[in-house]
Scaffold this motif. Structure first.
Motif, short mmCIF file in Angstrom:
data_model
loop_
_atom_site.label_atom_id
_atom_site.label_comp_id
_atom_site.label_asym_id
_atom_site.label_seq_id
_atom_site.Cartn_x
_atom_site.Cartn_y
_atom_site.Cartn_z
N LEU A 77 40.06 55.05 28.62
CA LEU A 77 38.62 55.11 28.35
C LEU A 77 37.82 54.10 29.16
CD1 LEU A 77 38.82 55.52 24.46
CD2 LEU A 77 38.41 57.32 26.16
N LEU A 78 38.46 52.98 29.50
CA LEU A 78 37.81 51.89 30.23
C LEU A 78 38.69 51.47 31.39
CD1 LEU A 78 36.90 49.35 27.37
CD2 LEU A 78 35.55 51.30 28.13
N VAL A 79 38.05 50.82 32.37
CA VAL A 79 38.78 50.13 33.44
C VAL A 79 38.16 48.75 33.61
CG1 VAL A 79 39.54 52.18 34.72
CG2 VAL A 79 37.33 51.13 35.26
N ARG A 80 38.99 47.84 34.07
CA ARG A 80 38.50 46.50 34.44
C ARG A 80 38.28 46.49 35.94
NH1 ARG A 80 42.58 44.09 30.42
NH2 ARG A 80 41.19 43.52 28.71
N VAL A 81 37.17 45.87 36.35
CA VAL A 81 36.85 45.76 37.76
C VAL A 81 36.46 44.32 38.05
CG1 VAL A 81 36.15 48.16 38.05
CG2 VAL A 81 34.46 46.48 37.39
N ALA A 82 36.70 43.91 39.29
CA ALA A 82 36.35 42.54 39.69
C ALA A 82 34.84 42.41 39.77
CB ALA A 82 36.98 42.22 41.04
N GLY A 83 34.36 41.29 39.27
CA GLY A 83 32.94 40.97 39.35
C GLY A 83 32.75 39.80 40.29
N PRO A 84 31.59 39.18 40.28
CA PRO A 84 31.36 38.02 41.15
C PRO A 84 32.26 36.85 40.74
CG PRO A 84 29.50 38.36 39.66
CD PRO A 84 30.43 39.52 39.47
N GLY A 85 32.80 36.15 41.71
CA GLY A 85 33.69 35.03 41.42
C GLY A 85 34.95 35.52 40.73
N ARG A 86 35.28 34.88 39.61
CA ARG A 86 36.47 35.26 38.86
C ARG A 86 36.14 36.21 37.70
NH1 ARG A 86 39.82 29.85 37.73
NH2 ARG A 86 39.36 30.67 35.67
N ALA A 87 34.90 36.61 37.62
CA ALA A 87 34.46 37.45 36.50
C ALA A 87 35.15 38.81 36.53
CB ALA A 87 32.95 37.64 36.54
N ILE A 88 35.47 39.29 35.34
CA ILE A 88 36.02 40.63 35.16
C ILE A 88 34.98 41.45 34.42
CG2 ILE A 88 37.86 42.00 34.11
CD1 ILE A 88 38.84 40.25 36.39
#
Length: 143
Positions: A77-88
């Motif tokens: 239902l969800l995926v994790r994606v890289a955000g700015p810096g180390r943010a997920i």
């Protein structure tokens, strides 16, 4: 005679309890819990939200939101994606979008039997009054 503060509070709680009970019953038909649908709804409204933001929006702790997100990722239902810096950040998958749409239709059916029976002007007044009485409303709008 005007209702007491406690009577008004109890009426709000009774309506919320009815909505939660019906939502859990109906969403189970889709294989969702109310907590899962709430994550889908909030992630639909706040794409790329962090785990912490999702926890705040869904009234959960970061730890419980992390556990729920992991289960929802495992279900596709969800995926994790890289955000700015180390943010997920988190996003809905196509399956998550579909579950959100189906869950939204069910939730609208449930709410239509209660709040939906009020004339539009009364719904607008109810919305305004509940937000006026809610000390965290400004925080929710900022999130």
């Amino acid at each position: 005679m005007d209702p007491s503060l406690q009577q008004v509070g109890q009426a709000v709680k009774r309506l919320q309890w009815h909505h939660h009970r019906e939502a859990n019953r109906r969403l189970a038909e889709l294989g969702l819990s109310l907590a899962q649908w709430d994550v889908l709804r909030n992630l639909h409204e706040h794409p790329d939200a962090s785990l912490h933001t999702l926890a705040q929006l869904t009234f959960q702790t970061d730890q419980s939101m992390g556990t729920l997100a992991t289960r929802m990722i495992d279900r596709g239902l969800l995926v994790r994606v890289a955000g700015p810096g180390r943010a997920i950040r988190h996003r809905l998958t196509p399956e998550g979008e579909q579950a959100h749409r189906k869950g939204s239709l069910l939730m609208n059916e449930i709410l239509d039997t209660t709040i939906g029976t009020l004339p539009p002007s009364d719904r607008a007044t109810l919305y305004r009054l509940l937000n006026a009485a809610n000390p965290t409303h400004a925080d929710a709008d900022a999130g």
